[in-house]
Design an enzyme around this catalytic site. Structure first.
Site, short mmCIF file in Angstrom:
data_model
loop_
_atom_site.label_atom_id
_atom_site.label_comp_id
_atom_site.label_asym_id
_atom_site.label_seq_id
_atom_site.Cartn_x
_atom_site.Cartn_y
_atom_site.Cartn_z
N SER A 537 19.70 82.74 97.05
CA SER A 537 19.43 82.11 95.76
C SER A 537 19.66 83.04 94.59
CB SER A 537 17.98 81.60 95.73
OG SER A 537 17.08 82.65 96.01
N GLY A 538 20.19 84.24 94.83
CA GLY A 538 20.47 85.14 93.73
C GLY A 538 20.58 86.58 94.19
N ASP A 656 16.33 81.20 107.09
CA ASP A 656 16.91 82.53 107.25
C ASP A 656 16.70 83.12 108.64
OD1 ASP A 656 17.94 82.56 104.83
OD2 ASP A 656 16.75 84.19 104.01
#
Length: 698
Positions: A537-538, A656
């Site tokens: 996400s970043g 994940d």
């Protein structure tokens, strides 16, 4: 009343006439200035909306300041933009400044002036020129000697560029300088001793370069110096006692160098000092009792990662304005005093109290323990403290592991504590609760049997936990989705329009609101050196706030991960879970609307994948993560997954789990991954990926 009205009208007319005269007086009156400004406009490729034609520059050009006589006295390019053609080949082309014969200041902060500083820059500028600010302006090359020709210069800021070479000693001829900032460049060589002649200097920042050699003794002669920042270089030698003569000094930063020796007692004369940062050097010796007694205004003390020994002087605990205290990773030892530190009585909370990785022992009294309630983050781990925990309600922001506390998790082995106290002749009650270890006389076959039994029992327990959690997920599946469908939250508006974010966050409940500039400073401009990884996400960066707190900054591109930051903020607004990394704050407003930032506490032990891939030490056996540790980690994962999927509304999703991070074996990994997929089906619209599951498991 008519007289009052007439008086008001007359007053308004007088003000209008005065304002008109003032405006008329500011119209550009110099042909030379006009030529210089249009020369700058052309060479820099500035946009017409910022510097339009056929208007008076004094009245309508952004960043242009004029005197009452209609002469240009200031040019500020910060915030301006070039045309598309100008952006293709940005250059340090500012010859037009030569025509501004009454220019006092030039500011190009954040405006790309790619290239070296021109040789004429000092000698050909106006005699009135006093302020030069080229911060973050993409300047390269070396600092020209001719810059010393600007004799009237009072402010020289060249920070955050790629300037190379050595610092020219001729800068010491700028006797009017009050501010000199050359930080965050590629400068090398020694600090010129000629700087001692800058009698009016109050601010000197040479940090984050490659400067070498000793700290010049001559700096101790600059009586008006208030800020001295030389950190993050390669300076050697000892701290000069002459620095104690800087009676006006408020900030002294010599951190991240290779300084050695002890702290000179002369530093006690710095009675105005507020921030002392000497961390990450090779300083040694004890801290004298009188050193801090007179430094009553200290707010920040950073002495971490040195070789200081002995006990901390009691005078430290009488500093009522202390907000940051970091003496971690030293050889400090002793018993913490039975007193109530002065900061406890203050209304303002501190940011960091870090006593970790030292040799402190004994118990912490309730009076001294009250200091822990006054700091946002407390770390007393990796010492030999014993007795009861100093706080009743342990939060995620207090780290106390690797001590000898009674009935506490993650403590040292009892025999390790006993040995430490016995070697020093100190009494020790030995009531640390730990899993018993096998006798040193046990045979190798017994050790193998132990591993087999632990592995079997651990695997069985983990399997039972995962099965129970899977059943729990299946029982609750459909609930959140039904609620969303009934409320229409999962459907877009008629006509195919885009739906606004469904996550409503109470920002007041989710940590501190940071400014973008704070995070840029903390991460060195989001440099690749501080990049930890490219997350889902970043991008994730390591950083250090101005308070000295180590943090992790997640940089989210909302065009790629829409509502990612909102979902995480919503999660943390509902309270911290003990399996999550502590959340510190956010930055949601900056010039780039597509970027959002989240700030977390930095966890030094690394992630699970790193621990699994780490080669074991010989004394650790087959792997540093034995089955007991793996069982605890797996239990923590299960707790976190349960929290994400069932305590959060809407449920959050974890995706994940990868084969490269196998914790138990392939079968358990598959089961855990399948569980994640099942739970993912409950909330496909909420794709936020949470990876912070193992905060204190390792």
């Amino acid at each position: 009343m008519p007289r009052v009205a007439a008086a008001v009208v007359a007053l308004v007319l007088v003000l209008v006439v005065a304002l008109w005269r003032a405006a008329a007086a500011q119209n550009l009156s110099s042909v030379s200035d006009l030529s210089g400004l249009y020369g700058l406009r052309a060479s820099l490729g500035l946009r017409a909306r910022d510097w339009p034609r056929r208007v008076d520059p004094c009245a309508s050009w952004a960043g242009v300041a004029c005197s009452a006589a209609g002469r240009v006295v200031g040019v500020d390019l910060s915030g301006l933009r070039r045309t598309r053609l100008g952006r293709q080949s940005p250059r340090f082309a500012v010859d037009g400044l030569r025509n501004l014969t009454q220019l006092r200041s030039f500011n190009a902060t954040g405006f790309a002036l790619l290239g070296p500083i021109p040789d004429w820059f000092g000698r050909d500028l106006a005699p009135t020129f006093a302020v030069l600010v080229l911060r973050d302006a993409s300047v390269v090359g070396s600092i020209p000697d001719s810059l010393s020709g600007a004799a009237g210069l009072t402010v020289l800021v060249l920070a955050r560029n790629a300037i190379t070479g050595t610092i020219p000693p001729t800068l010491g001829q700028l006797g009017n300088l009050t501010v000199l900032d050359l930080s965050r460049n590629l400068l090398s060589g020694p600090i010129p001793t000629s700087f001692g002649a800058l009698a009016n200097l109050s601010y000197l920042d040479l940090s984050s370069n490659f400067l070498s050699g000793p700290v010049p003794l001559a700096l101790g002669t600059i009586r008006d110096l208030k800020t001295l920042i030389l950190g993050n270089n390669s300076l050697t030698g000892s701290i000069a006692a002459q620095l104690g003569d800087l009676s006006s000094l408020t900030v002294l930063d010599l951190s991240f160098n290779s300084l050695a020796g002890s702290l000179p007692d002369d530093l006690k004369n710095l009675r105005s000092l507020q921030n002392l940062s000497l961390g990450n050097n090779s300083l040694a010796g004890s801290l004298s009792a009188g050193l801090f007694a007179s430094l009553t205004r200290l707010q920040s003390i950073k002495l971490s990662h040195n070789n200081f020994s002995g006990a901390l002087p009691d005078s430290l605990w009488f500093l009522s304005e202390l907000r940051v205290f970091d003496v971690s990773f030293n050889n400090l030892t002793g018993i913490l005093p039975d007193l109530m530190p002065a900061v406890v009585n203050e209304s303002i909370s501190g940011a960091l109290f870090d006593l970790s990785s030292n040799l402190y022992y004994g118990s912490i009294t309730s009076r001294f323990g009250s200091i822990f309630t006054k700091f946002v983050m407390v770390d007393i781990s990796d010492n030999y403290l014993e007795g009861a925990l100093p706080v009743a309600n342990v939060s995620n922001n207090i780290s106390f592991g690797l001590n000898c506390f009674n009935d506490a998790i993650n403590q040292r082995k009892p025999e390790e504590c006993l040995q430490f106290y016995a070697e020093r002749g100190f009494p020790y009650d030995g009531n640390v609760t730990q899993t018993p270890h096998p006798s040193s006389t046990s045979k190798k076959g017994h050790r193998n049997l132990k591993y087999i039994l632990i592995g079997t029992l651990g695997g069985t327990l983990v399997l039972m936990i995962l099965i129970l959690l899977l059943v729990y997920c299946l029982k609750r599946s459909g609930g959140p989705r039904v609620e969303q469908q009934e409320s229409g939250g999962a459907e877009g508006p008629p006509g195919g329009g885009t739906q606004a974010s469904s996550v409503v966050v109470n920002l007041s409940a989710v940590g501190e609101a940071f400014h973008y500039e704070q995070l840029v400073w903390a991460t060195s401009g989001f440099s690749d050196v501080n990049l930890i990884k490219h997350g889902h996400s970043g991008d994730i960066y390591r950083g250090v706030l101005e308070s000295g707190v180590s943090v992790v900054v997640k940089r989210i591109n909302v065009q790629v991960r829409k509502d990612a930051q909102a979902a995480e903020l919503d999660l943390f607004s509902k309270g911290l879970h003990r399996r999550l990394v502590p959340f510190i704050g956010h930055c949601l407003e900056n010039e780039n609307e597509n970027e959002k930032f989240l700030v977390y506490k930095y966890v030094p032990n690394g992630d699970l994948c790193s621990a699994l891939q780490r080669k074991p030490e010989p004394e650790e056996g087959f792997h540093s993560l034995d089955w007991l540790k793996r069982l605890k980690i797996a239990t923590g994962i299960a707790e976190a997954l349960c929290y994400f999927h069932h305590e959060c509304s809407p449920p959050l999703v974890h995706r994940d789990i990868q084969a490269s991070s196998i914790l138990l074996d392939d079968k358990f990994e598959v089961r855990l991954a399948s569980l994640s997929e099942v739970c993912a089906q409950e909330g496909e619209a909420h794709q936020n990926v949470i990876t912070r599951l193992l905060r204190k498991s390792l």
